[in-house]
Design an enzyme around this catalytic site. Structure first.
Site, mmCIF file in Angstrom:
data_model
loop_
_atom_site.group_PDB
_atom_site.id
_atom_site.type_symbol
_atom_site.label_atom_id
_atom_site.label_comp_id
_atom_site.label_asym_id
_atom_site.label_seq_id
_atom_site.Cartn_x
_atom_site.Cartn_y
_atom_site.Cartn_z
ATOM 1 C CG ASP A 100 -15.307 -29.803 -22.547
ATOM 2 O OD1 ASP A 100 -15.286 -29.403 -23.722
ATOM 3 O OD2 ASP A 100 -14.747 -30.852 -22.185
ATOM 4 C CG HIS A 101 -12.554 -27.471 -25.060
ATOM 5 N ND1 HIS A 101 -12.946 -28.668 -24.515
ATOM 6 C CD2 HIS A 101 -11.209 -27.549 -25.203
ATOM 7 C CE1 HIS A 101 -11.881 -29.443 -24.350
ATOM 8 N NE2 HIS A 101 -10.818 -28.795 -24.748
ATOM 9 C CG ASP A 165 -9.296 -33.150 -25.238
ATOM 10 O OD1 ASP A 165 -9.676 -31.985 -25.468
ATOM 11 O OD2 ASP A 165 -8.419 -33.427 -24.400
ATOM 12 N NE ARG A 447 -1.225 -30.259 -23.807
ATOM 13 C CZ ARG A 447 -2.044 -30.947 -24.602
ATOM 14 N NH1 ARG A 447 -3.040 -30.347 -25.209
ATOM 15 N NH2 ARG A 447 -1.861 -32.237 -24.776
ATOM 16 C CB SER A 642 -4.210 -29.811 -28.984
ATOM 17 O OG SER A 642 -5.422 -29.999 -29.654
ATOM 18 N NE ARG A 644 -5.761 -27.213 -30.358
ATOM 19 C CZ ARG A 644 -5.115 -26.401 -29.519
ATOM 20 N NH1 ARG A 644 -4.366 -25.417 -29.958
ATOM 21 N NH2 ARG A 644 -5.236 -26.568 -28.210
HETATM 22 C C1 MIC Z 1 -6.061 -28.996 -24.970
HETATM 23 O O1 MIC Z 1 -5.971 -29.320 -23.794
HETATM 24 O O2 MIC Z 1 -5.130 -28.494 -25.621
HETATM 25 C C2 MIC Z 1 -7.372 -29.205 -25.660
HETATM 26 C C3 MIC Z 1 -7.972 -27.897 -25.956
HETATM 27 O O3 MIC Z 1 -8.250 -29.906 -24.806
HETATM 28 C C4 MIC Z 1 -7.108 -30.000 -26.935
HETATM 29 C C5 MIC Z 1 -8.259 -30.187 -27.802
HETATM 30 C C6 MIC Z 1 -8.562 -29.026 -28.666
HETATM 31 O O4 MIC Z 1 -7.675 -28.335 -29.143
HETATM 32 O O5 MIC Z 1 -9.750 -28.839 -28.923
HETATM 33 C C7 MIC Z 1 -6.483 -31.353 -26.724
HETATM 34 O O6 MIC Z 1 -5.784 -31.529 -25.765
HETATM 35 O O7 MIC Z 1 -6.614 -32.237 -27.587
HETATM 36 FE FE1 SF4 Z 2 -10.035 -28.835 -21.116
HETATM 37 FE FE2 SF4 Z 2 -7.872 -29.771 -22.409
HETATM 38 FE FE3 SF4 Z 2 -7.656 -28.168 -20.278
HETATM 39 FE FE4 SF4 Z 2 -8.498 -30.588 -19.945
HETATM 40 S S1 SF4 Z 2 -6.474 -29.993 -20.692
HETATM 41 S S2 SF4 Z 2 -9.370 -28.762 -18.997
HETATM 42 S S3 SF4 Z 2 -9.703 -30.936 -21.783
HETATM 43 S S4 SF4 Z 2 -8.540 -27.652 -22.258
#
Ligand code: MIC
Ligand code: SF4
Length: 752
Positions: A100-101, A165, A447, A642, A644
């Site tokens: 999805d990312h 995530d 976010r 995140s 990550r």
């Molecule tokens: C996000 O919303 O910041 C992400 C991208 O979904 C991350 C995960 C990632 O960095 O791959 C998260 O929230 O953990």
């Molecule tokens: Fe994707 Fe993270 Fe955004 Fe949700 S908050 S849509 S999991 S990047």
């Protein structure tokens, strides 16, 4: 309770174990002898050793046995690379991977997806074959966003899920305890080790009354974020309860739990309730709903359960809110928003409105949004701002395509994007403003850190309910309040938008859309997983060195970071997502967004060996080449955001030893420990100010012991050395990770 009810409609042999859970719970009850919160019940019923486990909220480390693991493509690559080095034939617990990312929003759904499938072929092939080999369910690109797929297919009341995530808590909308973790934690569970979590405190949020008009479930979490702030949930689970719960749909509950990640909460959850039952039924899981009813007493808090903190919200009085810019906890009710825009000089013109994402793309959200768009269309007007729609899953997309909401959005001027993260994570080829130009956008996402959506630090990003996003795009202005302000129809007559309406669930049932699932094949032996040695996207991991057993002397401070240092500052997403499977390449983004306290600038630090200023990764690489280990000094809530683990792997890879801050966000702190780094905090947070970026420090690593502070000797450039105390949260098993160089090294050692 003895029934065999499958966890989901995809996996034959995985069942919901309410019987075992209630037995475990009975053991813990007899020991604790007090009423329990719902969060505690789920955790304690998943203990590895319910008899022997020490249990003190906020103190003990719980050893847990989660029911499932889920990973998204941007974090799964590193998780699977680590799992591969553990040398096991298949995962020991039910696991799924979701693509999805990595899909960039450019011209709209189908084309963008096709482009992504080509660009990311190597990574998707790697994930697809690794999933087939190790017995992991694989959701192909286009299937939707991990959290939406989990809610539609895998979440169940009372279950324990970990996901790589931070928005994994979304499944709390179905009464699941769903916790965001780093990849290395996921690997533990895949390898059948117990998973460790510091026993969380529990914050109760009591809901009374009933929402109406323009107020939506999102407003509950926008308000809670305003009350608790981005660090208020640290170390705690947020548990909703009270009569207001019964008025919410399951997807609305999921929205609230999802964005609980923004206050640093370990997770958020709702007790099992009628909204959840209806959702289980609508998603073809009535059996689970009925089974949950038979276990319902344990799927909620006990009478008299005590919370460490209590917040009360009366839904009847709750106003719609808009949070931001730049931080998700700056909450402003709509009635005060126009004033705030003026007072803070936020750009008043609304350039883009974006709805959907994992936070807000339920059938209910889409229907309510479409009702507002239809109202505008009936008055002969459309969106003035650019407007995008991101369905959270193929099922939602297909259902709103069938039922007409999608057409309404298009008629209204909207662009429908792929079922993926897209602009939420900087996968957005934005064309309407130049980099550096101040502008405002508003989304139904969760976010809104600086630069997150479009890489432009001057973009003021606000988050709110999908309802307000749609309404604001009609006016094209942040000064518009749909509750009180009139719009002009095509003939210039004034009208007030009607409050949104929409069904929680589709009357005709969900349309599953295209089949996007790959089940693991029966014969997995013949599957081979390839990583090309010349790839710039994937790199096999080599183990980190073990600790040399000595104190570390005379370490430079690579950077003293000041202010907000989120995981987006430490390891930026957007264009860098493509290197998530290649540690050396992605390390070139290390800390490039962090603000250097010495000059107030990002990505400009002094190399003490040359006296020259250079980019952070370049200086770190130079130190590494010269055999010099280094530390980072950071501010409050370092690593917020995140899950990550790249934000921890990169400093480890480039030769960092310790990250020393005023405080950490939970997932990041664990990620650092797992990779053999030392996350340390100033015992007296004021000591942060005593450190100058040019100082050198000694870390007395040989002092590392459970529960004992740690000495750091600071050598200022031109004055006398002094000592300060650092705290840490290492337990004895985690100290082994540091000694062996990483948690993975520790696991490998145990296998030998
Ligand atoms: C996000 O919303 O910041 C992400 C991208 O979904 C991350 C995960 C990632 O960095 O791959 C998260 O929230 O953990
Ligand atoms: Fe994707 Fe993270 Fe955004 Fe949700 S908050 S849509 S999991 S990047």
């Amino acid at each position: 309770l003895d029934k065999k009810v499958r966890q989901n409609n995809w996996e034959e042999g995985n069942f919901i174990n309410y019987k075992k859970m209630s037995e475990n719970l009975a053991i813990v009850r007899s020991r604790l002898n007090r009423p329990l919160t719902f969060a505690e019940k789920i955790l304690y019923s998943h203990l590895d050793d319910p008899e022997g486990q020490e249990i003190e909220r906020g103190v003990s480390y719980l050893r847990l046995r989660p029911d499932r693991v889920a990973c998204q493509d941007a974090t799964a690559q590193m998780a699977i690379l680590q799992f591969m080095s553990a040398g096991m034939p298949s995962v020991a617990n039910p696991s799924t991977v979701h693509c999805d990312h990595l899909i960039e929003a450019q011209v709209g759904g189908a084309k963008d997806l096709e482009r992504a499938v080509n660009i990311n072929k190597e990574v998707y092939d790697f994930l697809a074959t690794a999933c087939a080999k190790y017995n992991i369910g694989f959701w192909k690109p286009g299937s939707g966003i991990i959290h939406q797929i989990l809610l539609e297919n895998y979440a169940f009341p009372g279950g324990l899920l970990i996901g790589t995530d931070s928005h994994t808590p979304n499944a709390g909308g179905l009464g699941m305890c769903a916790i965001g973790v780093g990849g290395a934690d996921a690997v533990d569970v895949m390898a059948n080790l117990p998973w460790e979590l510091k026993a969380p405190k529990v914050i109760g949020v009591k809901l009374t009354g009933q929402m109406s008009g323009w107020t939506a479930p999102k407003d509950i979490i926008l308000k809670v974020a305003g009350i608790l702030t981005v660090k208020g949930g640290t170390g705690a689970i947020v548990e909703y309860h009270g009569p207001g719960v019964q008025t919410l749909s399951a997807t609305g509950q999921a929205t609230i739990c999802n964005m609980g990640a923004e206050i640093g909460a370990t997770t958020s959850l709702f007790p099992f309730n009628e909204g959840q039952y209806s959702y289980l039924k609508a998603t073809k899981r009535s059996e689970i709903g009925d089974f949950a009813r038979s276990y319902a007493k344990e799927l909620r808090e006990d009478e008299g359960a005590e919370y460490d903190q209590l917040v009360e919200i009366n839904l009847s009085e709750l106003e719609p809110h808009i949070n931001g810019p730049f931080t998700p906890d700056l909450a402003t009710p709509i009635s005060k928003f126009s004033e705030a825009v003026k007072a803070n000089n936020w750009p008043a013109e609304l350039k883009v409105g974006l709805i959907g994402s994992c936070t807000n793309s339920s059938y209910e959200d889409m229907s309510r949004g479409a009702s507002i768009a239809r109202d505008a269309l009936n008055h002969g007007i459309k969106a003035k701002s650019l407007f995008t729609v991101t369905p959270g899953s193929e099922q939602v997309r297909a259902t709103i395509a069938r039922d007409g909401q999608l057409e309404t959005f298009e008629e209204f001027g909207g662009m429908v994007l792929a079922n993926a993260c897209g602009p939420c994570i900087g996968q957005w080829d934005r064309k309407d403003v130049k980099k550096g130009e101040a502008n405002s956008i508003i989304s139904s996402y969760n976010r809104n850190f600086t630069g997150r959506n479009d890489g432009n630090p001057a973009t003021h990003s606000f988050v709110t309910s999908p309802d307000l996003v749609v309404a604001m795009t009609i006016a094209g202005s942040l000064h518009f309040n749909p509750l009180t302000d009139k719009l002009k129809d095509k003939d210039g007559n004034e009208f007030l938008l009607a409050p949104p309406t929409g069904e929680a669930l589709p009357e005709r049932g969900y349309d599953p859309g295209q089949d996007t699932y790959q089940a693991p094949p029966a014969d997995r032996n013949t599957v081979s997983v390839q990583v090309s040695p010349t790839s710039d996207r994937l790199q096999v991991l080599s183990p980190f060195n073990a600790w040399d057993g000595k104190d570390a002397k005379d370490l430079p401070i690579l950077i003293k970071a000041q202010g907000k240092t989120t995981t987006d500052h430490i390891s930026m997403a957007g264009p860098w997502l493509k290197y998530r499977g290649h540690l050396d390449n992605i390390s070139n983004n290390m800390l490039i967004g962090a603000i250097n306290s010495a000059n107030g600038e990002a990505n400009k630090i002094k190399n003490f060996t040359t006296g020259e200023f250079d980019a952070v990764p370049a200086v770190a690489r130079d130190y590494k080449k010269k055999g010099i280990r280094w530390v980072v000094v950071g501010d409050w809530n370092y690593g917020e955001g995140s899950s990550r683990e790249h934000a921890a792997l990169e400093p480890r890879h480039l030769g960092g030893l310790a990250i020393i801050t005023r405080s950490f966000a939970r997932i990041h702190e664990t990620n650092l420990k797992k990779q053999g780094m030392l996350p340390l905090t100033f015992s007296d947070p004021a000591d942060y100010d005593k450190i100058q970026p040019d100082d050198k420090v000694d870390l007395l690593c040989t002092e590392l012991e459970v529960g004992k502070p740690f000495t750091m000797v600071v050598h200022p450039k031109d004055s006398k050395a002094f000592e300060i105390k650092l705290s840490h949260t290492f337990n004895s098993a985690q100290i082994e990770w540091f000694k062996n160089g990483s948690a993975l090294n520790t696991m490998a050692k145990a296998h030998k």
